[in-house]
Design an enzyme around this catalytic site. Structure first.
Site, PDB file in Angstrom:
ATOM      1  N   LYS A 187       0.890  -1.162   0.000  1.00  0.00           N
ATOM      2  CA  LYS A 187       0.000   0.000   0.000  1.00  0.00           C
ATOM      3  C   LYS A 187       0.929   1.214   0.000  1.00  0.00           C
ATOM      4  CE  LYS A 187      -2.394   3.433   1.928  1.00  0.00           C
ATOM      5  NZ  LYS A 187      -1.740   4.756   1.719  1.00  0.00           N
ATOM      6  N   GLU A 261       7.327  -0.656  12.233  1.00  0.00           N
ATOM      7  CA  GLU A 261       8.501   0.239  12.257  1.00  0.00           C
ATOM      8  C   GLU A 261       7.929   1.628  12.442  1.00  0.00           C
ATOM      9  OE1 GLU A 261      11.517  -0.830  11.983  1.00  0.00           O
ATOM     10  OE2 GLU A 261      11.432  -2.720  10.891  1.00  0.00           O
ATOM     11  N   CYS A 296      12.869   8.537  10.552  1.00  0.00           N
ATOM     12  CA  CYS A 296      12.563   8.018  11.882  1.00  0.00           C
ATOM     13  C   CYS A 296      13.839   7.784  12.677  1.00  0.00           C
ATOM     14  CB  CYS A 296      11.763   6.742  11.742  1.00  0.00           C
ATOM     15  SG  CYS A 296      12.441   5.682  10.492  1.00  0.00           S
ATOM     16  N   GLU A 397       8.425  13.507  18.206  1.00  0.00           N
ATOM     17  CA  GLU A 397       9.093  13.421  16.908  1.00  0.00           C
ATOM     18  C   GLU A 397       8.612  14.575  16.021  1.00  0.00           C
ATOM     19  OE1 GLU A 397       7.981  10.208  14.201  1.00  0.00           O
ATOM     20  OE2 GLU A 397      10.120   9.797  13.987  1.00  0.00           O
TER      21      GLU A 397
END
Ligand code: NDP
Length: 495
Positions: A187, A261, A296, A397
């Site tokens: 996807k 993840e 990340c 983040e």
């Protein structure tokens, strides 16, 4: 790459993509589409893709299930051969894939997009080499019995991808899933789907129909339908922690396999013996400024020992001020564009919030020197110092080019601060004293710790997070075995 028209900024018409289901390039069942803009120019629609829904997921899963058994039944050397041929073609297409990555993600060609495209080809080659490692074991059960295990594929795997580095993250999932006999349905992220569709064009030439499917559309529609589909045996998700948590809950509810993840707020620790230009270069790589901080694994919390704090920061600021923010397609550019307006506003929101905090210092603000802007989503790097590890910019983040610098004095103190985070994806430790470096590396609660280097991702390494940064590992032999296979035990009576 392929004979159809590949998107460019200059093209008069957007490229009308279809998605891959059962070896056919198809529209969404209900004919809906969505537009893809380039972060280089917010007004420029470079492509349209199908906006897939539940019916398309049904079709893709049915095709994958039909194909998977035959694929898994092949001798491993045949899957290996297919992956090697894909690797060859991906190498040939690397420059085109890199150019398209620059266009649809905003990642700069030289610093990011080209290395990502090359990593993809190496990943296919690497996992092809592991095809023969999908072995079982036999127990010494005596001559009257045979007791053996087989490594069998999980079945149909959904790979849900984010927009920040689509090819690299596909490289973590796709070759390992395929070589171990699974079918995979990718996807693609709605904001950056084009390179994944081009990757599928390369792969389909060498795979039986249905072994690879690619769906495009919105996460809450097609993504959610994939996660909930009973014909999907495993979901391998990369994206934000919030979305990942919902994905894990939905997949867990029907007892599907899941790997995640997710995000990070990774510490980068500099010891007093490492105040050198060479370490500055490595710390610069760790900041992921060259990917607009949209990584990340960005070392977004820089812990500088107080004895070298000012001197190291001066060198770093000097070096960051030399970085060129510009058109990601240009070789001279170090830093390209942020993906979209929403993300740009989010980054700016963190900056505004931080600047309003008492005690913060602005060590570097590249915004006044920016020579690019509208209509692209350009954001200059920023370095904020005297940050408290408890502040919002040090805890959440940002996914943008914003570095928080935090001073430290004692080794125990810096390890405690590094670990005082709900994330645990990456970490960086810089110390010439290797005993100190390795001691610290082992104390940091992160899935990937780099010592005296800031880049360094390589095929075959185990990649994944601790704590809220994820579950499971990818990109390695262990990741392939644990993530994409399951053990079948067979006991045979021989008398
Ligand atoms: P999201 O979590 O929003 O999206 C990731 C993918 O999940 C996209 O394809 C998205 O679709 C899809 N999605 C969204 N909602 C659902 C749902 N309900 N069910 C299934 N799929 C869904 O992350 P972003 O794309 O915004 O990526 C940025 C984030 O990803 C960052 O915050 C970063 O922390 C994280 N990240 C982590 C990495 C890692 O390896 N640990 C690597 C890269 C990014 P759509 O495209 O429509 O939104």
């Amino acid at each position: 790459m392929s004979s159809h028209t590949v998107p460019t900024v200059e093209a008069s018409e957007p490229t009308a993509y279809r998605m891959l289901i059962g070896g056919e390039w198809v529209e969404a069942a209900d004919g809906r589409t969505l537009e893809v803009i380039t972060p280089i120019d917010r007004h420029r629609v470079i492509a349209t893709t199908p906006r897939a829904g539940a019916e398309d997921v049904d079709r893709a899963v049915a095709a994958a299930r039909r194909a998977q058994r035959g694929w898994a039944a092949l001798p491993f050397t045949e899957r290996q051969g297919a992956l090697l041929r894909i690797a060859d073609d991906l190498e040939d297409a690397a420059e085109d894939l890199a150019a398209l990555t620059a266009l649809d993600t905003g990642n700069a060609l030289r610093t990011q997009a080209r290395p990502e495209a090359l990593l993809l080809a190496s990943a296919f080659r690497y996992f092809a080499g592991l095809a023969g490692e999908l072995k079982g074991v036999t127990l010494p059960s005596g001559t009257d019995a045979l007791s053996l295990t087989r490594r069998v594929p999980v079945g149909v795997v959904a790979g849900i991808l984010p927009w920040n580095s689509p090819l690299m993250i596909a490289a973590f999932k796709l070759p390992a899933a395929l070589v171990s006999g699974n079918a995979m349905i990718l996807k693609a992220a709605e904001d950056a789907p084009t390179t994944i569709l081009e990757l599928a064009r390369v792969c389909e030439r060498h795979l039986p129909p249905g072994v690879l499917g690619v769906l495009t559309g919105y996460g809450p529609e097609v993504g959610q339908a994939l996660v909930e589909h009973r014909g999907v045996d495993k979901v391998s998700f990369t994206g934000s922690t919030a979305t990942g948590s919902g994905v894990a809950a939905a997949a867990g509810e029907r007892l599907a396999h899941v790997s995640l993840e997710l995000g990070g707020k990774s510490p980068c620790i500099v010891f007093p013996d490492s105040d050198t230009d060479e370490v500055v270069e490595q710390v610069l790589l760790a900041t992921r400024f060259a990917r607009q901080g949209q990584s990340c694994t960005s070392g977004s919390r820089l812990f500088l020992h107080e004895s070298v704090h000012d001197s190291f920061l001066d060198r770093l600021v000097d070096r960051v001020s030399q970085l060129v923010v510009g058109d990601p397609r240009e070789e001279a550019t170090d830093i390209g564009c942020i993906i979209n307006q929403r993300q740009w506003d989010r980054v700016q929101g963190y900056v505004d919030d931080a600047l309003a905090t008492d005690g913060i210092r602005v060590a570097y603000d590249g915004r006044p020197a920016l020579t690019v802007g509208e209509p692209g989503f350009y954001h200059a790097p920023m370095i904020l110092s005297q940050v408290d590890n408890g502040w919002r910019i040090a805890r959440e983040e940002i996914f943008g080019p914003v570095l928080s610098v935090i001073p430290w004095r004692e080794e125990d103190e810096v390890v405690a601060m590094a670990n005082d985070s709900h994330y645990g994806l990456a970490a960086f430790v810089f110390a010439r004293d290797l005993g100190m470096a390795l001691r610290t590396a082992q104390r940091v609660e992160s899935g990937w710790v780099q010592v005296n280097q800031g880049g360094g991702q390589q095929v075959g390494q185990s990649y994944g997070g601790m704590k809220a940064s994820g579950q499971g590992r990818e990109f390695s032999l262990e990741g392939m075995l644990e993530g994409f296979t399951q053990i079948q035990q067979i006991n045979v009576r021989l008398t």
